[in-house]
Motif scaffolding. Structure first.
Motif, PDB file in Angstrom:
ATOM      1  N   VAL A 148      -4.359  12.974   0.488  1.00  0.00           N
ATOM      2  CA  VAL A 148      -5.513  12.695   1.341  1.00  0.00           C
ATOM      3  C   VAL A 148      -6.486  13.860   1.206  1.00  0.00           C
ATOM      4  CG1 VAL A 148      -6.338  12.331   3.695  1.00  0.00           C
ATOM      5  CG2 VAL A 148      -4.133  11.373   2.978  1.00  0.00           C
ATOM      6  N   ALA A 149      -7.745  13.537   0.952  1.00  0.00           N
ATOM      7  CA  ALA A 149      -8.791  14.555   0.889  1.00  0.00           C
ATOM      8  C   ALA A 149      -9.748  14.345   2.059  1.00  0.00           C
ATOM      9  CB  ALA A 149      -9.536  14.491  -0.435  1.00  0.00           C
ATOM     10  N   ILE A 150      -9.967  15.407   2.830  1.00  0.00           N
ATOM     11  CA  ILE A 150     -10.975  15.376   3.891  1.00  0.00           C
ATOM     12  C   ILE A 150     -12.216  16.062   3.332  1.00  0.00           C
ATOM     13  CG2 ILE A 150     -11.559  16.111   6.228  1.00  0.00           C
ATOM     14  CD1 ILE A 150      -8.553  16.088   6.852  1.00  0.00           C
ATOM     15  N   VAL A 151     -13.289  15.323   3.209  1.00  0.00           N
ATOM     16  CA  VAL A 151     -14.514  15.818   2.584  1.00  0.00           C
ATOM     17  C   VAL A 151     -15.562  16.031   3.669  1.00  0.00           C
ATOM     18  CG1 VAL A 151     -16.338  15.321   0.915  1.00  0.00           C
ATOM     19  CG2 VAL A 151     -13.969  14.643   0.424  1.00  0.00           C
ATOM     20  N   LEU A 152     -16.038  17.267   3.804  1.00  0.00           N
ATOM     21  CA  LEU A 152     -16.962  17.632   4.877  1.00  0.00           C
ATOM     22  C   LEU A 152     -18.373  17.815   4.314  1.00  0.00           C
ATOM     23  CD1 LEU A 152     -14.763  20.287   6.729  1.00  0.00           C
ATOM     24  CD2 LEU A 152     -14.882  17.823   7.120  1.00  0.00           C
ATOM     25  N   PRO A 153     -19.294  16.935   4.688  1.00  0.00           N
ATOM     26  CA  PRO A 153     -20.672  17.070   4.206  1.00  0.00           C
ATOM     27  C   PRO A 153     -21.352  18.281   4.826  1.00  0.00           C
ATOM     28  CG  PRO A 153     -20.241  14.882   5.172  1.00  0.00           C
ATOM     29  CD  PRO A 153     -19.118  15.786   5.569  1.00  0.00           C
ATOM     30  N   ASN A 248       4.884   8.066   4.265  1.00  0.00           N
ATOM     31  CA  ASN A 248       5.522   6.898   3.641  1.00  0.00           C
ATOM     32  C   ASN A 248       6.725   6.441   4.461  1.00  0.00           C
ATOM     33  OD1 ASN A 248       7.714   8.552   3.034  1.00  0.00           O
ATOM     34  ND2 ASN A 248       7.093   8.879   0.902  1.00  0.00           N
ATOM     35  N   ARG A 249       7.388   5.435   3.972  1.00  0.00           N
ATOM     36  CA  ARG A 249       8.469   4.826   4.758  1.00  0.00           C
ATOM     37  C   ARG A 249       9.630   5.774   5.010  1.00  0.00           C
ATOM     38  NH1 ARG A 249       8.824  -1.208   1.963  1.00  0.00           N
ATOM     39  NH2 ARG A 249       6.727  -1.904   2.628  1.00  0.00           N
ATOM     40  N   THR A 250       9.766   6.766   4.177  1.00  0.00           N
ATOM     41  CA  THR A 250      10.862   7.728   4.367  1.00  0.00           C
ATOM     42  C   THR A 250      10.441   8.890   5.267  1.00  0.00           C
ATOM     43  OG1 THR A 250      10.241   9.046   2.431  1.00  0.00           O
ATOM     44  CG2 THR A 250      11.732   7.174   2.070  1.00  0.00           C
ATOM     45  N   GLY A 251       9.161   8.858   5.698  1.00  0.00           N
ATOM     46  CA  GLY A 251       8.672   9.926   6.565  1.00  0.00           C
ATOM     47  C   GLY A 251       8.032  11.078   5.823  1.00  0.00           C
ATOM     48  N   LYS A 252       7.948  10.989   4.491  1.00  0.00           N
ATOM     49  CA  LYS A 252       7.321  12.068   3.737  1.00  0.00           C
ATOM     50  C   LYS A 252       5.824  12.092   4.025  1.00  0.00           C
ATOM     51  CE  LYS A 252       6.504  13.869  -0.915  1.00  0.00           C
ATOM     52  NZ  LYS A 252       6.665  13.636  -2.370  1.00  0.00           N
ATOM     53  N   LEU A 253       5.309  13.271   4.342  1.00  0.00           N
ATOM     54  CA  LEU A 253       3.896  13.420   4.692  1.00  0.00           C
ATOM     55  C   LEU A 253       3.045  13.574   3.438  1.00  0.00           C
ATOM     56  CD1 LEU A 253       4.232  15.896   7.694  1.00  0.00           C
ATOM     57  CD2 LEU A 253       3.949  13.411   7.787  1.00  0.00           C
ATOM     58  N   PRO A 254       1.817  13.110   3.483  1.00  0.00           N
ATOM     59  CA  PRO A 254       0.949  13.249   2.311  1.00  0.00           C
ATOM     60  C   PRO A 254       0.498  14.690   2.113  1.00  0.00           C
ATOM     61  CG  PRO A 254      -0.301  12.379   4.147  1.00  0.00           C
ATOM     62  CD  PRO A 254       1.138  12.424   4.596  1.00  0.00           C
ATOM     63  N   THR A 255       0.163  15.021   0.888  1.00  0.00           N
ATOM     64  CA  THR A 255      -0.505  16.285   0.593  1.00  0.00           C
ATOM     65  C   THR A 255      -1.946  16.161   1.074  1.00  0.00           C
ATOM     66  OG1 THR A 255       0.878  16.656  -1.342  1.00  0.00           O
ATOM     67  CG2 THR A 255      -1.191  17.885  -1.226  1.00  0.00           C
ATOM     68  N   ILE A 256      -2.409  17.168   1.798  1.00  0.00           N
ATOM     69  CA  ILE A 256      -3.749  17.098   2.382  1.00  0.00           C
ATOM     70  C   ILE A 256      -4.606  18.248   1.868  1.00  0.00           C
ATOM     71  CG2 ILE A 256      -5.092  17.242   4.531  1.00  0.00           C
ATOM     72  CD1 ILE A 256      -2.800  15.848   5.948  1.00  0.00           C
ATOM     73  N   GLY A 257      -5.778  17.905   1.399  1.00  0.00           N
ATOM     74  CA  GLY A 257      -6.730  18.909   0.939  1.00  0.00           C
ATOM     75  C   GLY A 257      -8.054  18.734   1.661  1.00  0.00           C
ATOM     76  N   ILE A 258      -8.880  19.760   1.601  1.00  0.00           N
ATOM     77  CA  ILE A 258     -10.169  19.716   2.287  1.00  0.00           C
ATOM     78  C   ILE A 258     -11.252  20.245   1.366  1.00  0.00           C
ATOM     79  CG2 ILE A 258      -9.869  21.984   3.377  1.00  0.00           C
ATOM     80  CD1 ILE A 258     -11.170  20.752   5.895  1.00  0.00           C
ATOM     81  N   VAL A 259     -12.367  19.549   1.351  1.00  0.00           N
ATOM     82  CA  VAL A 259     -13.515  19.910   0.534  1.00  0.00           C
ATOM     83  C   VAL A 259     -14.726  19.985   1.446  1.00  0.00           C
ATOM     84  CG1 VAL A 259     -14.994  19.227  -1.395  1.00  0.00           C
ATOM     85  CG2 VAL A 259     -12.540  18.690  -1.458  1.00  0.00           C
ATOM     86  N   GLY A 260     -15.534  21.025   1.307  1.00  0.00           N
ATOM     87  CA  GLY A 260     -16.718  21.122   2.147  1.00  0.00           C
ATOM     88  C   GLY A 260     -17.879  21.761   1.431  1.00  0.00           C
TER      89      GLY A 260
END
Length: 789
Positions: A148-153, A248-260
């Protein structure tokens, strides 16, 4: 005989010499020879001191850090206190709402034809009644999300721009479209913008040219909150919701990145520093040395930041996670009023020229060497941490800038996300005609909810202050003991205490008045290097040998000088406000000192506040230091009673009456004229025309005063010394109701402590001026000096 004659001649000569000296300056002082504008020179001297301290701040930060670089886990624990202090400095202190699924309220389809992805407008909870809002881009057919990428304008960009739905940014910079095409789930929050459509109150028909960011900054800063903290917490809430949505169904969390980018780059940097759940960070159009923070847009002003943090130190809190700094051009910012807005879009058709009040501030692209040097410094701070350098700078050939979203920066970001496939640029087609109107409506809602949230904090802050005061009033001895602790906290953490050792005062004087009943002298005293105190001392001519008299310190207001409090010219502007009260008191037999405070020169002095705040200081840090030196010098004079030095100030001098005697205990009493009111409300409310929210006095907010010291709490630091308020019914500073409401707390406090006879308030029929009736009686009574018959 001849020897006696010679001795007599010598004695007479000495006496004549002494008299000649006394005719030009006070005994035991040297002659003041400065001929320039002493007010302007004082401001310039403070400016020199602040710039020198700012330049040396980076070398003094090591004392705040105890880094353990032996392992990733040990490092995280060792910098936890720094992370917590940063969180408080930016006001990211409110409890987040529980995470939940993103709430979808509109499906879009424009992305599907070009990137095999869909877009939806979503919102997510941040606090109670506060929601983040933006676009969620999803690869078609992907229920979960590995990344998941959080992109900050930037503040002047919308989520639709970075998704490629409107043709406002170059295709390369449509980061959201490129990342979703690479299989990322992409959240693009909407920022608080730099436009000013909603910076005002339609009901009051009061509007400003403050950007929305400054509008929220001003009201929140006084309450220990900040536009930076608000948007960082909006991001952290989004991180929690992303984990809830995309595990996901096994509870594994997504890798999260941030761009701004731009303002979004600032928020990305701070968010990643505070939250280790963010695995990779790309900052563009914002990174570098912060020694010029004072000149940047005011909504970046953070109290005390530079003592402990530059961008390198903030970046070090991200280590060993990946940080990519893309050297791109900073977004242009109007140096006076933020982004331009056409008159046609303003509520009630308020013309552009009718809006004022914004603080000056500029955003510039730093030299590449400065950016590269700050990145190198960040790596050096953690050089022994396992994993090698964590921060990288991406730039063009020979240190030139690149456009936001350069292929190399995106590839580095992907690597930091554990993505070996990388990110490629994809074709974009912008065809959403409704995006512009959507952005305007959304911005109205965003500004409104942050304003409502902040206005609610005003009420919570008062409850906190009242509860603290009630608990302290249970015992007189406990109250007085607690006052000492509170006084030190007020001085050091609220006002900001100058720890630099003072230099010898080296008093210089010269006679400038010779009136029938008193003589007046310019007085200059050194305080710290480059900083001096200056004022005018009025000495009654009927002093008897060995007599020690009380002193009244008479303080001028905004843009004033000492002479304003003295002049007897009935046609002058100064007489309108001050009525020559300093001279009148001297005629009553008081020794009078009229000091100069450096709130003169419009932006010249207001910039001092901007330069002081990042160092954890304020304009009153210097004013207090000047009054410390001045009162010590006054107390040393043979004709002054050191136990009877009183303070009396009007307007900004009234602000001084609340802050300086609260700290400088040599003042035996204080009189606040034309300023006392519900001060926190005056600085924060958007529901009253009396509020500073609608004026150009952008230096007024003081960090977190709302939770610590309103005027009643400042008065508690003056206790048990006498305290008085002078208030004209027609004074436009505040309504009588505000003044009476806040003073009622003071009166109750004095009464509960059994010293109710030591406080008074005088209301009179008149404007913003010295009345000099009840206050003069108060001075005679508590300074034990007979009133004239």
């Amino acid at each position: 005989m001849r020897a006696k004659i010679l001795l007599k001649i010598v004695v007479i000569g000495f006496a004549l010499t002494t008299l000649a000296q006394e005719a030009t300056h006070l005994p035991q002082t040297s002659t003041l020879t400065n001929t320039g504008d002493l007010s302007a020179e004082m401001v310039a001297g403070i400016d020199h001191w602040l710039m020198r301290e700012t330049e040396s701040a980076a070398t003094n930060r090591a004392k705040f850090w105890q880094r353990d670089l032996s392992s990733r886990e040990a490092y995280g624990k060792s910098v936890a206190p720094n992370r917590e202090r940063l969180r408080r400095l930016i006001g990211a202190v409110d409890e987040l709402a529980p995470a939940r699924k993103f709430e979808v309220f509109e499906e879009l389809s424009e992305l599907k034809s070009t990137t095999n992805a869909g877009a939806v407008r979503v919102r997510w909870p941040v606090f109670e009644n506060v929601w983040g809002e933006g676009l969620l881009l999803r690869p078609n057919g992907a229920a979960g999300a590995e990344r998941v990428a959080i992109v900050l304008p930037d503040a002047d960009q919308s989520p639709e721009m970075l998704a490629g739905l409107v043709p406002s940014v170059p295709p390369q910079s449509q980061i959201g479209r490129h990342l979703v095409a690479a299989g990322y789930h992409v959240l693009i929050p909407a920022p608080v913008s730099r436009s000013d459509e909603f910076s005002g109150n339609a009901k009051l028909k009061r509007f400003t040219n403050q950007s929305h960011r400054e509008w929220i900054y001003r009201q929140s800063y006084e309450l220990g909150r900040h536009i930076i903290g608000y948007e960082v917490q909006q991001v952290l809430a989004a991180v929690s919701c992303a984990q809830t949505n995309f595990a996901n169904r096994t509870g594994k969390l997504p890798t999260i990145g941030i761009v701004g980018y731009g303002e979004g780059g600032l928020i990305a940097l701070y968010a990643a520093a505070l939250d280790a759940r963010i695995d990779a960070t790309l900052v563009s159009g914002y990174f570098g040395e912060r020694e010029q923070l004072w000149s940047e847009p005011i909504y970046r002003n953070v109290f005390g930041l530079l003592r402990e943090f530059g961008d390198a130190e903030i970046a070090s809190l991200i280590a060993p996670r990946r940080l990519i700094v893309e050297y791109s051009k900073a977004p242009p910012v109007d140096p006076r009023s933020g982004a331009a807005v056409s008159a046609a879009t303003r509520p009630l058709a308020v013309p552009a020229g009718g809006r004022t009040g914004a603080a000056p501030g500029k955003s510039v692209t730093p030299e590449f060497a400065a950016v590269e040097g700050e990145v190198d410094r960040a790596n050096t701070l953690v050089t022994k941490l396992p994993g090698g350098p964590f921060a990288t700078v991406i730039n063009g050939a020979e240190g030139t800038t690149v456009d936001f979203g350069s292929p190399k920066a995106l590839s580095s970001f992907a690597a930091g996300m554990g993505d070996k496939r990388g990110v490629r640029l994809v074709e974009s087609v912008a065809n959403n005609a409704g995006a512009v109107s959507t952005a305007v409506d959304r911005q109205r809602a965003i500004v409104s909810q942050w304003e409502r949230f902040t206005q609610d904090v005003i009420v919570d802050a008062e409850r906190e202050r009242d509860a603290r005061m009630a608990s302290q009033l249970k015992s007189t001895n406990a109250f007085l003991a607690m006052s000492k602790t509170n006084r030190e906290f007020f001085w050091r953490d609220v006002i900001g205490k100058i720890d630099a050792p003072k230099v010898p005062p080296n008093p210089r004087t010269r006679k400038i008045y010779d009136e029938p009943k008193w003589t007046g002298y310019d007085v200059m005293l050194d305080v710290v290097p480059d900083v001096y105190a200056w004022g005018v001392l009025l000495v009654p001519k009927d002093l008897k040998p060995g007599e020690r008299r009380p002193v009244v310190v008479c303080q001028h207001g905004l843009e004033g000088v000492p002479a304003d409090t003295i002049t007897g010219d009935l046609n002058s502007q100064a007489w309108k406000f001050y009525k020559g009260f300093a001279a009148k008191l001297a005629e009553r037999g008081f020794i009078v000192y009229a000091p100069h405070n450096p709130y003169r020169g419009k932006d010249a002095f207001r910039v001092l506040q901007r330069k002081a705040n990042p160092l954890g200081l304020s304009l009153f840090s210097f004013i207090i230091a000047q009054h410390e030196v001045a009162t010590d010098w006054l107390a040393s004079l043979s004709f002054v009673d050191p136990q009877r030095i009183a303070f009396y100030g009007l307007s900004y001098g009234g602000k001084t009456a609340m802050r300086v005697p609260a700290v400088v205990e040599r003042y035996c009493l204080s009189i606040c004229s034309g300023d006392f009111n519900e001060w926190v409300l005056k600085n924060t409310t958007t529901e009253s025309p009396y509020s500073y929210m609608f004026t150009g006095e952008y230096e007024m907010p003081e960090w977190d005063l709302g939770h610590t010291f309103n005027y009643a709490e400042m008065a508690s630091l003056i206790v048990p010394r006498p305290f008085m308020v002078e208030r004209g019914h027609d004074d436009g500073v505040a309504p009588d109701e505000w003044v009476a409401y806040e003073y009622a707390k003071v009166r109750r406090m004095y009464d509960r402590l059994g010293i109710g006879d030591r406080t008074e308030i005088e209301f009179f029929n008149g404007p913003h001026t010295i009345n000099g009736v009840g206050t003069f009686h108060f001075l005679h009574k508590h300074l034990n000096w007979p009133e004239p018959k």
